[in-house]
Design a protein around this motif. Structure first.
Motif, PDB file in Angstrom:
ATOM      1  N   ALA A  15       0.833  -1.207   0.000  1.00 24.29           N
ATOM      2  CA  ALA A  15       0.000   0.000   0.000  1.00 24.29           C
ATOM      3  C   ALA A  15       0.865   1.253   0.000  1.00 24.29           C
ATOM      4  CB  ALA A  15      -0.929  -0.003   1.214  1.00 24.29           C
ATOM      5  N   LEU A  16       1.936   1.230   0.786  1.00 25.18           N
ATOM      6  CA  LEU A  16       2.851   2.377   0.827  1.00 25.18           C
ATOM      7  C   LEU A  16       3.543   2.579  -0.515  1.00 25.18           C
ATOM      8  CD1 LEU A  16       4.473   1.783   4.334  1.00 25.18           C
ATOM      9  CD2 LEU A  16       2.793   3.538   3.731  1.00 25.18           C
ATOM     10  N   ARG A  17       3.915   1.490  -1.148  1.00 27.50           N
ATOM     11  CA  ARG A  17       4.600   1.594  -2.445  1.00 27.50           C
ATOM     12  C   ARG A  17       3.659   2.132  -3.523  1.00 27.50           C
ATOM     13  NH1 ARG A  17       7.431   0.461   1.133  1.00 27.50           N
ATOM     14  NH2 ARG A  17       7.409   2.725   1.012  1.00 27.50           N
ATOM     15  N   HIS A  18       2.398   1.704  -3.504  1.00 28.23           N
ATOM     16  CA  HIS A  18       1.427   2.274  -4.436  1.00 28.23           C
ATOM     17  C   HIS A  18       1.210   3.759  -4.147  1.00 28.23           C
ATOM     18  CE1 HIS A  18       0.418  -1.254  -6.666  1.00 28.23           C
ATOM     19  NE2 HIS A  18      -0.091  -1.913  -5.641  1.00 28.23           N
ATOM     20  N   SER A  19       1.207   4.119  -2.875  1.00 22.31           N
ATOM     21  CA  SER A  19       1.054   5.527  -2.515  1.00 22.31           C
ATOM     22  C   SER A  19       2.216   6.350  -3.048  1.00 22.31           C
ATOM     23  CB  SER A  19       0.948   5.675  -0.991  1.00 22.31           C
ATOM     24  OG  SER A  19      -0.233   5.078  -0.500  1.00 22.31           O
ATOM     25  N   ASP A  20       3.423   5.786  -2.992  1.00 18.27           N
ATOM     26  CA  ASP A  20       4.599   6.487  -3.528  1.00 18.27           C
ATOM     27  C   ASP A  20       4.402   6.839  -4.997  1.00 18.27           C
ATOM     28  OD1 ASP A  20       5.990   6.336  -1.127  1.00 18.27           O
ATOM     29  OD2 ASP A  20       6.978   4.445  -1.648  1.00 18.27           O
ATOM     30  N   LEU A  21       3.674   5.979  -5.716  1.00 18.04           N
ATOM     31  CA  LEU A  21       3.445   6.180  -7.148  1.00 18.04           C
ATOM     32  C   LEU A  21       2.121   6.896  -7.419  1.00 18.04           C
ATOM     33  CD1 LEU A  21       4.632   2.664  -8.363  1.00 18.04           C
ATOM     34  CD2 LEU A  21       5.820   4.834  -8.726  1.00 18.04           C
ATOM     35  N   ASN A  22       1.481   7.358  -6.356  1.00 21.16           N
ATOM     36  CA  ASN A  22       0.180   8.040  -6.454  1.00 21.16           C
ATOM     37  C   ASN A  22      -0.894   7.123  -7.041  1.00 21.16           C
ATOM     38  OD1 ASN A  22      -1.386  10.352  -5.901  1.00 21.16           O
ATOM     39  ND2 ASN A  22      -1.281  11.031  -8.023  1.00 21.16           N
ATOM     40  N   GLU A  23      -0.738   5.844  -6.821  1.00 19.46           N
ATOM     41  CA  GLU A  23      -1.749   4.863  -7.232  1.00 19.46           C
ATOM     42  C   GLU A  23      -2.688   4.646  -6.053  1.00 19.46           C
ATOM     43  OE1 GLU A  23       1.279   2.516 -10.312  1.00 19.46           O
ATOM     44  OE2 GLU A  23       0.848   1.681  -8.328  1.00 19.46           O
ATOM     45  N   THR A  24      -3.533   5.649  -5.826  1.00 22.66           N
ATOM     46  CA  THR A  24      -4.270   5.711  -4.569  1.00 22.66           C
ATOM     47  C   THR A  24      -5.319   4.608  -4.426  1.00 22.66           C
ATOM     48  OG1 THR A  24      -5.807   7.318  -5.528  1.00 22.66           O
ATOM     49  CG2 THR A  24      -3.889   8.192  -4.370  1.00 22.66           C
ATOM     50  N   LEU A  25      -5.938   4.210  -5.517  1.00 22.17           N
ATOM     51  CA  LEU A  25      -6.955   3.170  -5.420  1.00 22.17           C
ATOM     52  C   LEU A  25      -6.317   1.819  -5.096  1.00 22.17           C
ATOM     53  CD1 LEU A  25      -9.863   2.291  -5.588  1.00 22.17           C
ATOM     54  CD2 LEU A  25      -9.603   2.036  -8.072  1.00 22.17           C
ATOM     55  N   LEU A  26      -5.206   1.503  -5.751  1.00 20.55           N
ATOM     56  CA  LEU A  26      -4.503   0.262  -5.458  1.00 20.55           C
ATOM     57  C   LEU A  26      -3.985   0.259  -4.021  1.00 20.55           C
ATOM     58  CD1 LEU A  26      -2.478  -0.225  -8.774  1.00 20.55           C
ATOM     59  CD2 LEU A  26      -4.472  -1.555  -8.000  1.00 20.55           C
ATOM     60  N   ALA A  27      -3.483   1.397  -3.573  1.00 18.48           N
ATOM     61  CA  ALA A  27      -3.013   1.506  -2.196  1.00 18.48           C
ATOM     62  C   ALA A  27      -4.154   1.234  -1.221  1.00 18.48           C
ATOM     63  CB  ALA A  27      -2.418   2.887  -1.950  1.00 18.48           C
ATOM     64  N   LEU A  28      -5.307   1.819  -1.494  1.00 17.01           N
ATOM     65  CA  LEU A  28      -6.460   1.641  -0.616  1.00 17.01           C
ATOM     66  C   LEU A  28      -6.884   0.176  -0.560  1.00 17.01           C
ATOM     67  CD1 LEU A  28      -8.740   2.768   1.132  1.00 17.01           C
ATOM     68  CD2 LEU A  28      -9.992   3.310  -0.975  1.00 17.01           C
ATOM     69  N   GLU A  29      -6.899  -0.494  -1.687  1.00 14.84           N
ATOM     70  CA  GLU A  29      -7.311  -1.901  -1.720  1.00 14.84           C
ATOM     71  C   GLU A  29      -6.376  -2.763  -0.870  1.00 14.84           C
ATOM     72  OE1 GLU A  29      -7.302  -2.686  -5.864  1.00 14.84           O
ATOM     73  OE2 GLU A  29      -9.294  -1.813  -6.225  1.00 14.84           O
ATOM     74  N   CYS A  30      -5.073  -2.506  -0.963  1.00 14.00           N
ATOM     75  CA  CYS A  30      -4.102  -3.266  -0.167  1.00 14.00           C
ATOM     76  C   CYS A  30      -4.277  -2.980   1.324  1.00 14.00           C
ATOM     77  CB  CYS A  30      -2.680  -2.920  -0.596  1.00 14.00           C
ATOM     78  SG  CYS A  30      -2.228  -3.513  -2.236  1.00 14.00           S
ATOM     79  N   ALA A  31      -4.452  -1.713   1.677  1.00 12.10           N
ATOM     80  CA  ALA A  31      -4.616  -1.340   3.078  1.00 12.10           C
ATOM     81  C   ALA A  31      -5.883  -1.947   3.666  1.00 12.10           C
ATOM     82  CB  ALA A  31      -4.638   0.182   3.214  1.00 12.10           C
ATOM     83  N   GLU A  32      -6.952  -1.963   2.896  1.00 16.03           N
ATOM     84  CA  GLU A  32      -8.215  -2.552   3.372  1.00 16.03           C
ATOM     85  C   GLU A  32      -8.053  -4.053   3.627  1.00 16.03           C
ATOM     86  OE1 GLU A  32     -11.679   0.281   1.408  1.00 16.03           O
ATOM     87  OE2 GLU A  32     -10.784  -1.311   0.180  1.00 16.03           O
ATOM     88  N   GLU A  33      -7.350  -4.740   2.733  1.00 15.67           N
ATOM     89  CA  GLU A  33      -7.152  -6.176   2.919  1.00 15.67           C
ATOM     90  C   GLU A  33      -6.290  -6.450   4.152  1.00 15.67           C
ATOM     91  OE1 GLU A  33      -5.636 -10.208   0.585  1.00 15.67           O
ATOM     92  OE2 GLU A  33      -5.523  -8.268  -0.443  1.00 15.67           O
ATOM     93  N   ALA A  34      -5.258  -5.629   4.354  1.00 16.65           N
ATOM     94  CA  ALA A  34      -4.402  -5.804   5.527  1.00 16.65           C
ATOM     95  C   ALA A  34      -5.209  -5.641   6.810  1.00 16.65           C
ATOM     96  CB  ALA A  34      -3.260  -4.796   5.493  1.00 16.65           C
ATOM     97  N   VAL A  35      -6.096  -4.657   6.851  1.00 15.02           N
ATOM     98  CA  VAL A  35      -6.933  -4.446   8.039  1.00 15.02           C
ATOM     99  C   VAL A  35      -7.872  -5.626   8.249  1.00 15.02           C
ATOM    100  CG1 VAL A  35      -8.837  -3.067   8.962  1.00 15.02           C
ATOM    101  CG2 VAL A  35      -6.788  -1.944   8.084  1.00 15.02           C
ATOM    102  N   ARG A  36      -8.468  -6.142   7.183  1.00 13.40           N
ATOM    103  CA  ARG A  36      -9.366  -7.291   7.321  1.00 13.40           C
ATOM    104  C   ARG A  36      -8.632  -8.481   7.929  1.00 13.40           C
ATOM    105  NH1 ARG A  36     -11.282  -5.642   2.162  1.00 13.40           N
ATOM    106  NH2 ARG A  36     -10.013  -7.240   1.122  1.00 13.40           N
ATOM    107  N   ILE A  37      -7.428  -8.742   7.462  1.00 11.32           N
ATOM    108  CA  ILE A  37      -6.645  -9.860   7.991  1.00 11.32           C
ATOM    109  C   ILE A  37      -6.327  -9.641   9.464  1.00 11.32           C
ATOM    110  CG2 ILE A  37      -4.419 -11.046   7.864  1.00 11.32           C
ATOM    111  CD1 ILE A  37      -4.471 -10.519   4.834  1.00 11.32           C
ATOM    112  N   ARG A  38      -5.921  -8.446   9.800  1.00 12.25           N
ATOM    113  CA  ARG A  38      -5.494  -8.197  11.181  1.00 12.25           C
ATOM    114  C   ARG A  38      -6.667  -8.129  12.150  1.00 12.25           C
ATOM    115  NH1 ARG A  38      -0.012  -4.663   9.945  1.00 12.25           N
ATOM    116  NH2 ARG A  38       1.331  -6.506  10.147  1.00 12.25           N
ATOM    117  N   ARG A  39      -7.841  -7.792  11.678  1.00 16.90           N
ATOM    118  CA  ARG A  39      -9.023  -7.880  12.546  1.00 16.90           C
ATOM    119  C   ARG A  39      -9.289  -9.342  12.901  1.00 16.90           C
ATOM    120  NH1 ARG A  39     -11.536  -3.194  13.471  1.00 16.90           N
ATOM    121  NH2 ARG A  39     -11.624  -1.559  11.859  1.00 16.90           N
TER     122      ARG A  39
END
Length: 315
Positions: free
Chosen positions: A149-173
């Protein structure tokens, strides 16, 4: 020699965790050299060599030597990849981890596309590992997704970053249901990352709700005397101020900045050694407030950062 080199590696890690970075560098460099000698005589030492290289790369990065850290991490990834090609069942975890570290080092050198590629490959390998043994590898997958998610953010790929961050949160919940002590810290960090990804999509109300959940977990962690970075809470409070400002809640935003400063000083005992991190926090918040059309708040934050940096430089 095997006992000595293992002791040296562990000593170096302990020195680094105690803030003795220069001493740790000497110790881990010696351990890495000995592991090189051992791995030349037996393949059973290759895993320890890769681990030592990862430790050495991390230490070099902490010492402000990103190019040197990248060289070491690239060597660790090369060794892990070659081993995984020969015996994937044994070496796939090492390769996935080495790719994750390599992505971080590449990003530190602003080689963002290469970093994103390495991070994506790491996620793919961890997905394969999760398919085989989810109980062991889901946490590692969540960490890799956070980094992607951070790497996508570096490239301003905000939607891809969001999708990765959401999946990480789902797993950690899910993981937190099984281990509330350990995974409270990790869930809070993933929520903070998710909030930033939402804000990058101008979804500030959702970002605020998510970061508030993360802040509550940080408070819960502190009440229970659990681990985690001392900077997690103040950084989340600083980000909260940005989201509030974007929602035109300016008084609440400045209150959040004050809370962030207080949390930082409480967490670090107001020591000068952490002043650079605090000045970065202040400057980030200051520039974001300016971008949101809040010049007075921005000037106050930037002036405070400048005063702190002047004091740190003269210390």
């Amino acid at each position: 020699m095997p006992h000595l080199v293992t002791t040296l590696h562990n000593l170096g890690i302990q020195q680094a965790s105690s803030g003795l970075h220069r001493e740790a560098l000497t110790t881990i460099e010696e351990a890495t050299s000995l592991y090189c000698q051992l791995s030349a005589t037996s393949a059973r030492w290759k895993g320890e060599l890769i681990s030592a290289l990862n430790s050495l790369g991390d230490l070099l990065a902490q010492l402000g030597l990103p190019a040197e850290a990248l060289t070491i991490s690239a060597e660790a990834e090369r060794l892990a990849r070659a081993s995984a090609e020969d015996s994937p069942a044994v070496w796939l975890p090492d390769h996935a981890s080495a790719l994750n570290w390599l992505a971080i080092r590449l990003a530190a050198m602003q080689r963002y596309e290469e970093a994103a590629s390495a991070s994506a490959e790491s996620v793919e390998l961890f997905r394969r590992l999760v398919d085989v043994n989810p109980a062991v590898w889901r946490e590692e997958l969540a960490t890799a997704l956070n980094n992607l998610a951070l790497r996508h953010s570096d490239l301003n790929e905000t939607l891809l970053a969001l999708e990765c961050a959401e999946e990480a949160v789902r797993i950690r919940r899910i993981l937190r249901r099984d281990d509330a002590v350990t995974d409270t810290v990790r869930l809070a960090q993933s929520l903070g990352n998710l909030a930033n990804c939402l804000a990058a999509r101008d979804r500030y109300a959702e970002a605020l709700a998510v970061v508030d959940d993360a802040i509550e977990l940080c408070h819960e962690r502190r009440r229970a005397r659990r681990g985690g970075s001392a900077l997690d809470l103040p950084m989340m409070l600083a980000n909260r101020s940005v989201y509030l400002a974007a929602l035109n809640r300016h008084r609440d935003a400045m209150s959040a900045v004050t809370d962030a400063l207080g949390a930082f000083r409480a967490a670090t005992d107001d020591t000068a050694v952490t002043a650079p991190e605090l000045s970065v926090l202040l400057r980030t918040a200051g520039h974001r407030h300016r971008a949101l059309g809040l010049p007075e708040e921005s000037e106050a934050l930037l002036n405070l950062a400048a005063r702190m940096e002047a004091g740190f430089a003269s210390a």
